[in-house]
Design a protein around this motif. Structure first.
Motif, PDB file in Angstrom:
ATOM      1  N   LEU A   1       0.838  -1.192   0.000  1.00 13.96           N
ATOM      2  CA  LEU A   1       0.000   0.000   0.000  1.00 13.96           C
ATOM      3  C   LEU A   1       0.878   1.250   0.000  1.00 13.96           C
ATOM      4  O   LEU A   1       1.989   1.237   0.521  1.00 13.96           O
ATOM      5  CB  LEU A   1      -0.905   0.021   1.243  1.00 13.96           C
ATOM      6  N   ASP A   2       0.361   2.344  -0.570  1.00 16.48           N
ATOM      7  CA  ASP A   2       1.074   3.626  -0.506  1.00 16.48           C
ATOM      8  C   ASP A   2       1.242   4.032   0.955  1.00 16.48           C
ATOM      9  O   ASP A   2       0.427   3.677   1.804  1.00 16.48           O
ATOM     10  CB  ASP A   2       0.279   4.713  -1.241  1.00 16.48           C
ATOM     11  N   LEU A   3       2.284   4.833   1.224  1.00 18.38           N
ATOM     12  CA  LEU A   3       2.589   5.210   2.606  1.00 18.38           C
ATOM     13  C   LEU A   3       1.422   5.898   3.303  1.00 18.38           C
ATOM     14  O   LEU A   3       1.127   5.617   4.462  1.00 18.38           O
ATOM     15  CB  LEU A   3       3.830   6.117   2.643  1.00 18.38           C
ATOM     16  N   SER A   4       0.739   6.796   2.596  1.00 17.44           N
ATOM     17  CA  SER A   4      -0.386   7.507   3.218  1.00 17.44           C
ATOM     18  C   SER A   4      -1.529   6.542   3.536  1.00 17.44           C
ATOM     19  O   SER A   4      -2.200   6.667   4.569  1.00 17.44           O
ATOM     20  CB  SER A   4      -0.889   8.624   2.295  1.00 17.44           C
ATOM     21  N   VAL A   5      -1.731   5.547   2.646  1.00 18.36           N
ATOM     22  CA  VAL A   5      -2.783   4.542   2.868  1.00 18.36           C
ATOM     23  C   VAL A   5      -2.381   3.625   4.020  1.00 18.36           C
ATOM     24  O   VAL A   5      -3.210   3.271   4.871  1.00 18.36           O
ATOM     25  CB  VAL A   5      -3.045   3.732   1.577  1.00 18.36           C
ATOM     26  N   GLN A   6      -1.090   3.253   4.059  1.00 17.95           N
ATOM     27  CA  GLN A   6      -0.583   2.451   5.176  1.00 17.95           C
ATOM     28  C   GLN A   6      -0.896   3.109   6.503  1.00 17.95           C
ATOM     29  O   GLN A   6      -1.391   2.476   7.437  1.00 17.95           O
ATOM     30  CB  GLN A   6       0.944   2.305   5.082  1.00 17.95           C
ATOM     31  N   ALA A   7      -0.614   4.410   6.581  1.00 19.51           N
ATOM     32  CA  ALA A   7      -0.824   5.147   7.833  1.00 19.51           C
ATOM     33  C   ALA A   7      -2.288   5.110   8.246  1.00 19.51           C
ATOM     34  O   ALA A   7      -2.610   4.933   9.432  1.00 19.51           O
ATOM     35  CB  ALA A   7      -0.350   6.586   7.670  1.00 19.51           C
ATOM     36  N   ARG A   8      -3.188   5.230   7.265  1.00 20.84           N
ATOM     37  CA  ARG A   8      -4.628   5.209   7.579  1.00 20.84           C
ATOM     38  C   ARG A   8      -5.064   3.836   8.072  1.00 20.84           C
ATOM     39  O   ARG A   8      -5.861   3.720   9.002  1.00 20.84           O
ATOM     40  CB  ARG A   8      -5.443   5.609   6.347  1.00 20.84           C
ATOM     41  N   VAL A   9      -4.546   2.781   7.433  1.00 25.92           N
ATOM     42  CA  VAL A   9      -4.911   1.412   7.843  1.00 25.92           C
ATOM     43  C   VAL A   9      -4.384   1.130   9.256  1.00 25.92           C
ATOM     44  O   VAL A   9      -5.087   0.556  10.100  1.00 25.92           O
ATOM     45  CB  VAL A   9      -4.390   0.372   6.828  1.00 25.92           C
ATOM     46  N   LEU A  10      -3.154   1.566   9.544  1.00 28.77           N
ATOM     47  CA  LEU A  10      -2.569   1.349  10.875  1.00 28.77           C
ATOM     48  C   LEU A  10      -3.344   2.115  11.944  1.00 28.77           C
ATOM     49  O   LEU A  10      -3.601   1.604  13.036  1.00 28.77           O
ATOM     50  CB  LEU A  10      -1.100   1.769  10.883  1.00 28.77           C
ATOM     51  N   ASP A  11      -3.726   3.355  11.608  1.00 28.79           N
ATOM     52  CA  ASP A  11      -4.512   4.150  12.548  1.00 28.79           C
ATOM     53  C   ASP A  11      -5.865   3.486  12.809  1.00 28.79           C
ATOM     54  O   ASP A  11      -6.359   3.460  13.937  1.00 28.79           O
ATOM     55  CB  ASP A  11      -4.706   5.565  11.981  1.00 28.79           C
ATOM     56  N   LEU A  12      -6.440   2.929  11.754  1.00 34.89           N
ATOM     57  CA  LEU A  12      -7.713   2.220  11.879  1.00 34.89           C
ATOM     58  C   LEU A  12      -7.580   1.009  12.806  1.00 34.89           C
ATOM     59  O   LEU A  12      -8.435   0.768  13.659  1.00 34.89           O
ATOM     60  CB  LEU A  12      -8.167   1.768  10.486  1.00 34.89           C
ATOM     61  N   ILE A  13      -6.497   0.242  12.651  1.00 33.09           N
ATOM     62  CA  ILE A  13      -6.281  -0.931  13.506  1.00 33.09           C
ATOM     63  C   ILE A  13      -6.185  -0.502  14.972  1.00 33.09           C
ATOM     64  O   ILE A  13      -6.736  -1.143  15.862  1.00 33.09           O
ATOM     65  CB  ILE A  13      -5.017  -1.703  13.065  1.00 33.09           C
ATOM     66  N   ARG A  14      -5.508   0.620  15.213  1.00 31.03           N
ATOM     67  CA  ARG A  14      -5.376   1.132  16.579  1.00 31.03           C
ATOM     68  C   ARG A  14      -6.752   1.496  17.148  1.00 31.03           C
ATOM     69  O   ARG A  14      -7.056   1.191  18.309  1.00 31.03           O
ATOM     70  CB  ARG A  14      -4.457   2.357  16.554  1.00 31.03           C
ATOM     71  N   LYS A  15      -7.575   2.134  16.336  1.00 32.89           N
ATOM     72  CA  LYS A  15      -8.923   2.519  16.791  1.00 32.89           C
ATOM     73  C   LYS A  15      -9.783   1.288  17.080  1.00 32.89           C
ATOM     74  O   LYS A  15     -10.543   1.258  18.044  1.00 32.89           O
ATOM     75  CB  LYS A  15      -9.608   3.386  15.714  1.00 32.89           C
ATOM     76  N   ILE A  16      -9.658   0.269  16.208  1.00 32.91           N
ATOM     77  CA  ILE A  16     -10.452  -0.956  16.384  1.00 32.91           C
ATOM     78  C   ILE A  16     -10.053  -1.677  17.673  1.00 32.91           C
ATOM     79  O   ILE A  16     -10.900  -2.159  18.418  1.00 32.91           O
ATOM     80  CB  ILE A  16     -10.296  -1.861  15.150  1.00 32.91           C
ATOM     81  N   LYS A  17      -8.748  -1.714  17.947  1.00 29.50           N
ATOM     82  CA  LYS A  17      -8.277  -2.329  19.195  1.00 29.50           C
ATOM     83  C   LYS A  17      -8.873  -1.599  20.397  1.00 29.50           C
ATOM     84  O   LYS A  17      -9.346  -2.206  21.351  1.00 29.50           O
ATOM     85  CB  LYS A  17      -6.759  -2.303  19.247  1.00 29.50           C
ATOM     86  N   ALA A  18      -8.856  -0.255  20.342  1.00 28.24           N
ATOM     87  CA  ALA A  18      -9.397   0.537  21.450  1.00 28.24           C
ATOM     88  C   ALA A  18     -10.904   0.343  21.601  1.00 28.24           C
ATOM     89  O   ALA A  18     -11.417   0.210  22.713  1.00 28.24           O
ATOM     90  CB  ALA A  18      -9.079   2.020  21.223  1.00 28.24           C
ATOM     91  N   LYS A  19     -11.610   0.257  20.471  1.00 27.15           N
ATOM     92  CA  LYS A  19     -13.075   0.157  20.519  1.00 27.15           C
ATOM     93  C   LYS A  19     -13.551  -1.222  20.955  1.00 27.15           C
ATOM     94  O   LYS A  19     -14.461  -1.353  21.762  1.00 27.15           O
ATOM     95  CB  LYS A  19     -13.651   0.484  19.131  1.00 27.15           C
ATOM     96  N   TYR A  20     -12.916  -2.276  20.420  1.00 29.93           N
ATOM     97  CA  TYR A  20     -13.418  -3.638  20.660  1.00 29.93           C
ATOM     98  C   TYR A  20     -12.597  -4.415  21.702  1.00 29.93           C
ATOM     99  O   TYR A  20     -12.979  -5.515  22.097  1.00 29.93           O
ATOM    100  CB  TYR A  20     -13.446  -4.430  19.346  1.00 29.93           C
TER     101      TYR A  20
END
Length: 275
Positions: free
Chosen positions: A201-220
């Motif tokens: 994935l492009d670097l900017s897309v990578q950052a968004r996916v990683l941020d999403l994983i962090r949010k999912i861990k916090a939420k669930y």
């Protein structure tokens, strides 16, 4: 009292070949120079605790994906045991489970996100249908509940619900990974397996996916086993880290500790390449 691990792996070994008495002392990388046997995973033991992200880092061929695919029953290991807190009270080896029990484990206790979305998604089905497929596999038949769950999960991974009837083949690589994550979460698994989810994935897309994983861990509050060859990804997400090389674990510890004071020469090389 010590916390019970969500996942415990004991002495996982995946061998391609018969093996011989010389294998132990005559391995060149992970191949025996005497009999030619390849040890894709060699005596791997680890635990993942509730709410923890355990990172696994290593180069291609280190055994990371072999471990992940064994846990998700895409491969059956030569030897070893693995126990899940939510299966058989944590006392039954998952690799001894019946085919029906393995399907239940895959559909209810674990979620898998593959490096290549083609492996985890039906590209011609809609995004919502991909999620529904996972829910149906776990035994639900309520169409209204499935639609509501698909909307909830697609919103959680930041995909517009107006696109839920579109097929993933029309989405970008980053969006496909996000649909895969939403599908993996469909039945509230206690363990999420992430195998090189940002590679390609492009670097900017990578950052968004990683941020999403962090949010999912916090939420669930989900436990995550995260495989990557990229130490920057591990540094961002993992609480503890295991370093693998040639099918073996060569170092493990708190992520900060591994990054600040690596002990093994290979880990030192990895860390210095990141600086």
């Amino acid at each position: 009292m010590a916390e019970t691990p969500v996942l415990q792996v004991e002495r996982l070994t995946m061998r391609y070949g018969e093996g011989c008495p010389h294998c132990k002392d005559h391995l060149e990388k992970n191949r025996c120079t005497v009999c030619g046997t390849v040890w894709a995973a060699n005596d791997i033991s680890l635990e993942v605790y509730p709410g923890e992200v355990l990172g696994i880092v290593g180069e291609s061929g280190s055994g990371k994906s072999t471990l992940m695919q064994s846990l998700y029953f895409d491969l059956i290991p030569t030897e070893g045991k693995a126990y899940l807190q939510n299966y058989g009270e944590g006392k039954k080896n998952i690799w001894d489970a019946s085919p029906l029990e393995k399907r239940k484990i895959r559909n209810n206790i674990m979620g898998m996100v593959y490096q290549n979305p083609v492996r985890g998604l039906r590209m011609d089905y809609s995004a919502a249908s991909n999620i529904a497929e996972k829910i149906i596999a776990a035994g639900s038949r309520n169409a209204g509940q499935m639609t509501a769950r698909a909307e909830e999960l697609l919103e959680a991974v930041e995909i517009l619900t107006s696109r839920m009837k579109e097929a993933p083949k029309n989405f970008s690589g980053g969006m496909q990974q996000r649909v895969q994550i939403s599908k993996a979460l469909a039945n509230n698994p206690s363990l999420l397996l992430l195998d090189e989810v940002t590679t390609g994935l492009d670097l900017s897309v990578q950052a968004r996916v990683l941020d999403l994983i962090r949010k999912i861990k916090a939420k669930y509050g989900i436990s995550i086993l995260l495989v990557s060859h990229d130490l920057a990804v591990i540094r961002m997400l993992a609480d503890r880290t295991i370093v693998m090389l040639d099918g073996k674990i060569i170092e493990s510890g708190l992520t900060d500790q591994i990054l600040e004071d690596p002990q093994h020469a290979y880990t030192q090389q990895l860390v210095h390449s990141l600086l």
